[in-house]
Design an enzyme around this catalytic site. Sequence first.
Site, PDB file in Angstrom:
ATOM      1  N   TYR A 173      -0.216  -2.516   1.477  1.00  0.00           N
ATOM      2  CA  TYR A 173      -0.402  -3.848   2.064  1.00  0.00           C
ATOM      3  C   TYR A 173      -1.103  -3.728   3.426  1.00  0.00           C
ATOM      4  O   TYR A 173      -0.743  -2.863   4.241  1.00  0.00           O
ATOM      5  CB  TYR A 173       0.968  -4.534   2.204  1.00  0.00           C
ATOM      6  N   LYS A 180       8.513 -14.175   1.058  1.00  0.00           N
ATOM      7  CA  LYS A 180       7.926 -14.376  -0.275  1.00  0.00           C
ATOM      8  C   LYS A 180       8.997 -14.832  -1.270  1.00  0.00           C
ATOM      9  O   LYS A 180       9.491 -15.928  -1.168  1.00  0.00           O
ATOM     10  CB  LYS A 180       7.230 -13.080  -0.712  1.00  0.00           C
ATOM     11  N   ASP A 218       8.589  -0.720  -0.424  1.00  0.00           N
ATOM     12  CA  ASP A 218       8.353  -2.135  -0.144  1.00  0.00           C
ATOM     13  C   ASP A 218       8.378  -2.851  -1.496  1.00  0.00           C
ATOM     14  O   ASP A 218       7.499  -2.644  -2.337  1.00  0.00           O
ATOM     15  CB  ASP A 218       7.003  -2.299   0.552  1.00  0.00           C
TER      16      ASP A 218
HETATM   17  N1  PLP Z   1       4.784  -6.306   2.533  1.00  0.00           N
HETATM   18  C1  PLP Z   1       4.030  -6.913   1.603  1.00  0.00           C
HETATM   19  C2  PLP Z   1       3.832  -6.255   0.284  1.00  0.00           C
HETATM   20  C3  PLP Z   1       3.454  -8.160   1.877  1.00  0.00           C
HETATM   21  O1  PLP Z   1       2.700  -8.773   0.950  1.00  0.00           O
HETATM   22  C4  PLP Z   1       3.663  -8.745   3.155  1.00  0.00           C
HETATM   23  C5  PLP Z   1       3.054 -10.055   3.509  1.00  0.00           C
HETATM   24  O2  PLP Z   1       2.190 -10.552   2.811  1.00  0.00           O
HETATM   25  C6  PLP Z   1       4.438  -8.063   4.092  1.00  0.00           C
HETATM   26  C7  PLP Z   1       5.000  -6.844   3.743  1.00  0.00           C
HETATM   27  C8  PLP Z   1       4.641  -8.602   5.477  1.00  0.00           C
HETATM   28  O3  PLP Z   1       5.516  -9.675   5.454  1.00  0.00           O
HETATM   29  P1  PLP Z   1       5.586 -10.789   6.608  1.00  0.00           P
HETATM   30  O4  PLP Z   1       4.355 -11.633   6.469  1.00  0.00           O
HETATM   31  O5  PLP Z   1       6.868 -11.504   6.316  1.00  0.00           O
HETATM   32  O6  PLP Z   1       5.606 -10.072   7.915  1.00  0.00           O
END
Ligand code: PLP
Length: 391
Positions: free
Chosen positions: A108, A205, A180
């Site tokens: 990500y 999400k 993750d």
């Molecule tokens: N990990 C993944 C796979 C994500 O898609 C995202 C956000 O799109 C995050 C972490 C980060 O999350 P946040 O936007 O809540 O900081």
Amino acid sequence: MTPGEHTRAVHHRTAEPLLQRPLTPPVHRSTTFAFSSAQEMAEVFAGAPGWSYSRTDNPTAVGFARAVADLEGAEAGDAQSSGTAAATAVLLALTEAGSHVVAPREVYGGTWALLVHQLARFGVTTTFADYADPEAVRAALTPRTALVWAEVLSNPTMAVADLPALAVTAHEAGLPLVVDATFASPAMCRPLEHGADLVVHSATKYLGGHSDATGGVVVGGAELVARVRRVRVDTGAALAPDEAALMLRGLHTLPLRVARQCATALEVARALEAHPAVERVDHPGLASHRDHAVAVRLLDEGRYGAVLMVTPRGGREAGLAMVDRLQLVARATSLGGTASKAVHIATTTHRQLSPEARAAGGIGESSVRLSVGLEDPADLVADLVRALDGL
Ligand code: PLP
């Protein structure tokens, strides 16, 4: 003597202490907690059970973290102010100057930025390996490697990580496997069952599920989670109580939402794969997906994710036109919410990459990422087919 109006405005009678448990957990907005004695206060500050200050521990946030830990089959959990805060806390907890991290090539973008822009400044280096090849992950390990980072499902091509194989690789080297699981949620896959040591979520999400709260959470064994909590307390990334309450409400319907979103996503993927204007659809529920067999092995039956990538024929203009022609699906980033969303990948989430780097990651110039929500499948298919028909 009756206290003055200002005193009474601040100190007044309250409802009786609750003898009956509220079925819906209250939102504890208080940033601080009053003690019955100086002795009690000293004991709690020294580590006895109790509440002192919400940046340290807030009851609503703690309740949310425990709920996610229960869903993931974890001993402990810690709530964080965002998914990025959760990743930050884990990486700071497990590394020090000179440490090395192994992460997937398609990790990500926010995690990539955290590793490359921030941690690198403190002497933490990262190798981005091809996780389709277990040997490449093993070859990336060095004596300074502190952890192996994985994602259950990658963004946006939905590559599925072979978690048991990664766990063996990490554990043989004496390293923790951090996963993750944002794109999966515990209603699709529980990485601890497959050997992971820590699980990280952007609760923004699926866990929250309604696109109205930003948060994160880390779950795993009590000792590792305590280290992560320590960093969260020190960096100040506490989850706000209102957000925690929204997340808790979201969790009540998580399996219902996720099951339906995944079923709809598969239906949409099949319909789009058959459309003549479409070059390729990437979704792990399709037999054509590279990791379909891994998905069947690791993900709950019929729950292969609610994100898919569709690549229309015709290059960048075709992808932009498809997104422009959508009437029901929102032109919006993020995923996991009740409303379906679409992004043209090359001009948004992956715009910093060169066309060659995108192509190497399986992303076409026309590729569009869809996050499937709770709408009627037929309405979604009709909207997407109408958008493609005109190309
Ligand atoms: N990990 C993944 C796979 C994500 O898609 C995202 C956000 O799109 C995050 C972490 C980060 O999350 P946040 O936007 O809540 O900081």
